[in-house]
Each structure stands twice: as structure tokens, then as C-alpha cells.
Design a protein around this motif. Structure first.
Motif, PDB file in Angstrom:
ATOM      1  N   ARG A   1       0.857  -1.186   0.000  1.00 59.36           N
ATOM      2  CA  ARG A   1       0.000   0.000   0.000  1.00 59.36           C
ATOM      3  C   ARG A   1       0.897   1.241   0.000  1.00 59.36           C
ATOM      4  O   ARG A   1       1.411   1.664   1.037  1.00 59.36           O
ATOM      5  CB  ARG A   1      -0.916  -0.013   1.218  1.00 59.36           C
ATOM      6  CG  ARG A   1      -1.868  -1.206   1.248  1.00 59.36           C
ATOM      7  CD  ARG A   1      -2.806  -1.149   2.431  1.00 59.36           C
ATOM      8  NE  ARG A   1      -3.685   0.017   2.357  1.00 59.36           N
ATOM      9  CZ  ARG A   1      -4.597   0.322   3.277  1.00 59.36           C
ATOM     10  NH1 ARG A   1      -4.721  -0.450   4.360  1.00 59.36           N
ATOM     11  NH2 ARG A   1      -5.364   1.387   3.138  1.00 59.36           N
ATOM     12  N   ILE A   2       1.112   1.794  -1.208  1.00 61.29           N
ATOM     13  CA  ILE A   2       1.994   2.946  -1.361  1.00 61.29           C
ATOM     14  C   ILE A   2       1.237   4.052  -2.089  1.00 61.29           C
ATOM     15  O   ILE A   2       0.764   3.852  -3.217  1.00 61.29           O
ATOM     16  CB  ILE A   2       3.262   2.567  -2.145  1.00 61.29           C
ATOM     17  CG1 ILE A   2       4.081   1.536  -1.354  1.00 61.29           C
ATOM     18  CG2 ILE A   2       4.116   3.804  -2.425  1.00 61.29           C
ATOM     19  CD1 ILE A   2       5.306   1.047  -2.071  1.00 61.29           C
ATOM     20  N   ASP A   3       1.114   5.196  -1.457  1.00 57.15           N
ATOM     21  CA  ASP A   3       0.459   6.342  -2.079  1.00 57.15           C
ATOM     22  C   ASP A   3       1.431   7.165  -2.914  1.00 57.15           C
ATOM     23  O   ASP A   3       1.051   7.713  -3.948  1.00 57.15           O
ATOM     24  CB  ASP A   3      -0.170   7.245  -1.011  1.00 57.15           C
ATOM     25  CG  ASP A   3      -1.284   6.540  -0.248  1.00 57.15           C
ATOM     26  OD1 ASP A   3      -1.999   5.753  -0.894  1.00 57.15           O
ATOM     27  OD2 ASP A   3      -1.414   6.770   0.962  1.00 57.15           O
ATOM     28  N   ARG A   4       2.678   7.258  -2.433  1.00 58.35           N
ATOM     29  CA  ARG A   4       3.665   8.053  -3.139  1.00 58.35           C
ATOM     30  C   ARG A   4       5.058   7.632  -2.690  1.00 58.35           C
ATOM     31  O   ARG A   4       5.222   6.969  -1.670  1.00 58.35           O
ATOM     32  CB  ARG A   4       3.486   9.542  -2.851  1.00 58.35           C
ATOM     33  CG  ARG A   4       3.665   9.903  -1.387  1.00 58.35           C
ATOM     34  CD  ARG A   4       3.634  11.411  -1.154  1.00 58.35           C
ATOM     35  NE  ARG A   4       4.674  12.093  -1.900  1.00 58.35           N
ATOM     36  CZ  ARG A   4       5.057  13.343  -1.660  1.00 58.35           C
ATOM     37  NH1 ARG A   4       4.453  14.062  -0.722  1.00 58.35           N
ATOM     38  NH2 ARG A   4       5.996  13.906  -2.365  1.00 58.35           N
ATOM     39  N   PHE A   5       6.052   8.019  -3.495  1.00 61.47           N
ATOM     40  CA  PHE A   5       7.446   7.810  -3.115  1.00 61.47           C
ATOM     41  C   PHE A   5       8.039   9.156  -2.708  1.00 61.47           C
ATOM     42  O   PHE A   5       8.064  10.097  -3.501  1.00 61.47           O
ATOM     43  CB  PHE A   5       8.244   7.217  -4.271  1.00 61.47           C
ATOM     44  CG  PHE A   5       7.926   5.777  -4.551  1.00 61.47           C
ATOM     45  CD1 PHE A   5       8.332   4.787  -3.664  1.00 61.47           C
ATOM     46  CD2 PHE A   5       7.241   5.417  -5.693  1.00 61.47           C
ATOM     47  CE1 PHE A   5       8.041   3.452  -3.915  1.00 61.47           C
ATOM     48  CE2 PHE A   5       6.942   4.085  -5.953  1.00 61.47           C
ATOM     49  CZ  PHE A   5       7.344   3.105  -5.058  1.00 61.47           C
ATOM     50  N   PHE A   6       8.526   9.225  -1.480  1.00 62.67           N
ATOM     51  CA  PHE A   6       9.153  10.454  -1.017  1.00 62.67           C
ATOM     52  C   PHE A   6      10.510  10.656  -1.679  1.00 62.67           C
ATOM     53  O   PHE A   6      10.967  11.795  -1.825  1.00 62.67           O
ATOM     54  CB  PHE A   6       9.285  10.441   0.507  1.00 62.67           C
ATOM     55  CG  PHE A   6       7.977  10.620   1.204  1.00 62.67           C
ATOM     56  CD1 PHE A   6       7.556  11.879   1.609  1.00 62.67           C
ATOM     57  CD2 PHE A   6       7.136   9.542   1.426  1.00 62.67           C
ATOM     58  CE1 PHE A   6       6.325  12.052   2.230  1.00 62.67           C
ATOM     59  CE2 PHE A   6       5.910   9.692   2.065  1.00 62.67           C
ATOM     60  CZ  PHE A   6       5.505  10.958   2.466  1.00 62.67           C
ATOM     61  N   GLY A   7      11.152   9.571  -2.068  1.00 60.11           N
ATOM     62  CA  GLY A   7      12.422   9.654  -2.778  1.00 60.11           C
ATOM     63  C   GLY A   7      12.572   8.495  -3.728  1.00 60.11           C
ATOM     64  O   GLY A   7      12.171   7.369  -3.429  1.00 60.11           O
ATOM     65  N   MET A   8      13.127   8.775  -4.905  1.00 61.45           N
ATOM     66  CA  MET A   8      13.449   7.742  -5.875  1.00 61.45           C
ATOM     67  C   MET A   8      14.803   8.093  -6.472  1.00 61.45           C
ATOM     68  O   MET A   8      15.128   9.266  -6.670  1.00 61.45           O
ATOM     69  CB  MET A   8      12.390   7.664  -6.985  1.00 61.45           C
ATOM     70  CG  MET A   8      12.693   6.602  -8.058  1.00 61.45           C
ATOM     71  SD  MET A   8      11.479   6.604  -9.445  1.00 61.45           S
ATOM     72  CE  MET A   8      10.013   6.002  -8.592  1.00 61.45           C
ATOM     73  N   ALA A   9      15.614   7.083  -6.732  1.00 65.39           N
ATOM     74  CA  ALA A   9      16.890   7.292  -7.407  1.00 65.39           C
ATOM     75  C   ALA A   9      17.035   6.279  -8.524  1.00 65.39           C
ATOM     76  O   ALA A   9      16.711   5.095  -8.351  1.00 65.39           O
ATOM     77  CB  ALA A   9      18.050   7.171  -6.431  1.00 65.39           C
ATOM     78  N   ILE A  10      17.506   6.742  -9.665  1.00 67.79           N
ATOM     79  CA  ILE A  10      17.707   5.896 -10.839  1.00 67.79           C
ATOM     80  C   ILE A  10      19.175   5.987 -11.233  1.00 67.79           C
ATOM     81  O   ILE A  10      19.671   7.065 -11.561  1.00 67.79           O
ATOM     82  CB  ILE A  10      16.830   6.350 -12.019  1.00 67.79           C
ATOM     83  CG1 ILE A  10      15.353   6.295 -11.646  1.00 67.79           C
ATOM     84  CG2 ILE A  10      17.105   5.498 -13.254  1.00 67.79           C
ATOM     85  CD1 ILE A  10      14.442   6.952 -12.664  1.00 67.79           C
ATOM     86  N   GLY A  11      19.856   4.856 -11.167  1.00 70.05           N
ATOM     87  CA  GLY A  11      21.217   4.771 -11.670  1.00 70.05           C
ATOM     88  C   GLY A  11      21.193   4.099 -13.022  1.00 70.05           C
ATOM     89  O   GLY A  11      20.826   2.932 -13.139  1.00 70.05           O
ATOM     90  N   THR A  12      21.547   4.854 -14.066  1.00 76.33           N
ATOM     91  CA  THR A  12      21.379   4.331 -15.423  1.00 76.33           C
ATOM     92  C   THR A  12      22.681   4.274 -16.191  1.00 76.33           C
ATOM     93  O   THR A  12      23.542   5.162 -16.076  1.00 76.33           O
ATOM     94  CB  THR A  12      20.351   5.161 -16.214  1.00 76.33           C
ATOM     95  OG1 THR A  12      20.231   4.618 -17.544  1.00 76.33           O
ATOM     96  CG2 THR A  12      20.744   6.618 -16.296  1.00 76.33           C
ATOM     97  N   THR A  13      22.827   3.228 -16.963  1.00 79.23           N
ATOM     98  CA  THR A  13      23.891   3.178 -17.944  1.00 79.23           C
ATOM     99  C   THR A  13      23.745   4.360 -18.898  1.00 79.23           C
ATOM    100  O   THR A  13      22.649   4.867 -19.128  1.00 79.23           O
ATOM    101  CB  THR A  13      23.826   1.856 -18.729  1.00 79.23           C
ATOM    102  OG1 THR A  13      24.907   1.789 -19.652  1.00 79.23           O
ATOM    103  CG2 THR A  13      22.530   1.723 -19.505  1.00 79.23           C
ATOM    104  N   GLY A  14      24.869   4.815 -19.434  1.00 76.37           N
ATOM    105  CA  GLY A  14      24.829   5.870 -20.449  1.00 76.37           C
ATOM    106  C   GLY A  14      24.920   7.281 -19.910  1.00 76.37           C
ATOM    107  O   GLY A  14      24.918   8.229 -20.699  1.00 76.37           O
TER     108      GLY A  14
END
Length: 336
Positions: free
Chosen positions: A60-73
């Protein structure tokens, strides 16, 4: 509070979710979407959305207070990181988003937020030596045609070359690897059509690395030598990224799952070139590092003062990052 860490590399998309006392993980092993050689961020955002939605289905998740994306390129092959902010902000109610290179998330996953050198080796290879302040040394990460020495595609390509030499009757071939090629791809002509007709040749080459590993463990000297040389290449790359830092080394990426084949030549090479080297087993994965950055982004402690990190928040325009990095290298983390 809920947080999401996303690792995007040559092996696909992997996510780690933390929500209160619960956690979950998910992945999609499809190759990273590209357009004209660069990462296609619109398609990547759609894929990240699908993986996260599948992963949090029972939470049960309404929102993400933090997200991080580590991407190639990133840097080099990511045109506009704000594309991910615009695509994901509303869908997940993001409070803060960090977009960074997967070498940064691998570094944080392996060493926490401590200085040192971390080799990220999967389909490709990129190494980051940093104190997370003034020193940012990148080594390799130039893609399977120009670099990524010792990575999965590099190992797979050399294994396939040895198999084809055996098929032709040339010196230096491996009958064991030819048998694996035939079992995996069929006739060599089928392999040629697949690799040269593919939009993700590195992905197909790297898929043969486990077979080179199997042949090496079964005693094939050609396969064993390929892995030994891969370890040496990774060691040289690690030492090159250590300038200006204490000689602390760690590693990340699925290639190091073959520790029995890789670790000894890797560490011996580093110690030979840098006798004072110290090794620390990784604390976690690149996805773990992304999750740690997501938490840090939510409390405002991610410093976007270098070109490998972009920070986006609800109350501010994106800060940090630049089209090309200053310092020792302006390379791109290709399929690491």
C-alpha cells in the motif's frame, strides 16, 4: 515513508522498494531501450513504471518520497535526464528524484558513502574512484567496441572468437567453446546473423560469458585464459581510477558472481600495481545503492555539485549535472 531505487544496466532494469517495514524487489531483463545509440528515456520511463507497478502490487503505497535511478549511459548517452522526472513525477507522486550513472549507484551500494574505487562489471565495465566530493575518476565505460575490457560482452566475444577458430580449424580455437556455441546459437551462421542484425549486440555477446565460465570450470585452457585476462583488465582499470584516493577497492555487477574465475587475477593485478591496496567486499548491489540515494534525496542530503548526479525536487527546478563532465573523463557508462 516509501522509497524506490532503480538500477538500469546491460542486464535490464532492477528495482528495490522500501515502504515502512516492508520491502520488495523486481526486475525486467530486457535490453536497455536505445535510439540512435543513446538511451531512449521515454521508453525507459515506461519500463521503469511497469516494473515498479508490478513490484508494489501487494504494497500500500500512495507516493514515493524519494526515488533514485542509476542508469547506464550517463553521462554522454543520456540527452535530458529531466525526461525521467517529467514522466515519473506525477505517476508516483515523487518528492525527490535523483538521476545518476549506474557507476555511482554501484559505488554507493558497495562502499556506502565512503571514498574508494568500485569496479562495476556486467555486460560492460566502468570504474569510479571518488570521495563523493572533489575527486571523480572514471575509467573505461567506452562500450563493447571501444572498451569495456574484461566485461561480460568482452568475455563472450572472445569465447565466441575462439569457438569460431575451432570451427575453421585455425590455431587458438576451443572445441569446448564451439560445442557451447552450437548448443546456444545453432550453426555459426545463425550467430553471425543474430549479432550483426541486432540492436543490442553487446547483450547477445555477454549472454555467452556464462558458457565461457562453464568451459573454464571444466578445464578448457582457452576459456580459463579468457577469464584470467578479464581479471587482469579489471584490475588495471581499477588502479587507473585510484589517483588521489586511499587505495580502497570494491566491486559490483553480476560478472563478479564468477568470483572463482575472476577474483584472484583481479586482486593480484591491483596488488602488483598498487602494493598498499585494500579490498572490501561490497555491502550491497547497485539497486541497494540507488535505494540509499533515494533516502538521501528525500532528506535533502544529496549534493548535486558534480556532473554525474541530477537532483529534481517538488519545490525546485532540476539542479546539478551538466552536458559533459569536467575533470579526468567525459566518458559514458555504456552497458555496465
Amino acid at each position: 515513508m516509501s522509497f524506490a531505487g532503480v538500477d538500469v544496466g546491460g542486464g535490464g532494469v532492477r528495482v528495490r522498494i522500501e515502504a515502512g517495514g516492508s520491502s520488495a524487489a523486481g526486475d525486467d531483463a530486457s535490453p536497455v531501450p536505445r535510439e540512435e545509440g543513446r538511451v531512449d528515456l521515454d521508453r525507459l520511463a515506461a519500463r521503469i513504471t511497469r516494473v515498479i507497478e508490478d513490484t508494489v502490487r501487494d504494497l500500500r503505497i500512495d507516493r514515493f518520497f524519494g526515488m533514485a535511478i542509476g542508469t547506464t549511459g550517463l553521462p554522454g548517452l543520456v540527452r535530458d535526464p529531466s525526461t525521467l522526472w517529467r514522466a515519473l513525477r506525477g505517476r508516483f507522486g515523487l518528492g525527490a528524484l535523483v538521476v545518476t550513472g549506474d557507476m555511482v549507484t554501484t559505488h554507493v551500494g558497495a562502499l556506502g558513502f565512503q571514498p574508494g574505487v568500485v569496479v562495476a562489471a556486467g555486460t560492460g565495465v566502468i570504474t569510479l574512484g571518488t570521495d563523493l566530493a572533489g575527486v571523480w575518476n572514471q575509467s573505461d565505460g567506452w562500450g563493447y567496441l571501444l572498451g569495456d575490457h574484461g566485461g561480460g560482452a568482452w568475455i563472450g566475444m572472445r569465447g565466441l572468437q575462439a569457438a569460431l577458430r575451432a570451427h575453421d580449424g585455425r590455431v587458438g580455437g576451443s572445441a569446448a567453446l564451439l560445442a557451447h556455441l552450437t548448443a546456444r546459437f545453432g550453426h555459426p551462421s545463425e550467430l553471425v546473423a543474430l549479432v550483426y542484425g541486432s540492436a543490442s549486440a553487446a547483450h547477445h555477446l555477454a549472454s555467452f560469458a556464462p558458457y565461457v565460465g562453464e568451459a573454464a570450470r571444466d578445464g578448457d585452457p582457452v576459456a580459463r585464459q579468457i577469464w584470467t585476462e578479464a581479471g587482469r583488465q579489471l584490475g588495471q582499470t581499477a588502479v587507473a581510477a585510484a589517483a588521489g584516493l586511499e587505495p580502497v577497492f570494491s566491486w559490483g555487477g553480476r560478472l563478479f558472481d564468477a568470483a572463482d574465475l575472476l577474483m584472484e587475477p583481479f586482486q593480484n593485478t591491483v596488488r602488483t600495481l598498487l602494493p598498499g591496496a585494500r579490498f572490501r567486499p561490497p555491502r550491497g548491489t547497485s539497486a541497494d545503492g540507488a535505494l540509499a540515494l533515494a533516502r538521501a534525496a528525500a532528506d535533502g542530503s544529496v549534493a548535486p555539485h558534480h556532473p554525474y548526479v541530477y537532483v529534481f525536487t517538488e519545490a525546485a527546478q532540476p539542479i546539478g549535472g551538466s552536458a559533459q563532465p569536467s575533470g579526468r573523463s567525459a566518458g559514458s557508462a555504456v552497458d555496465s
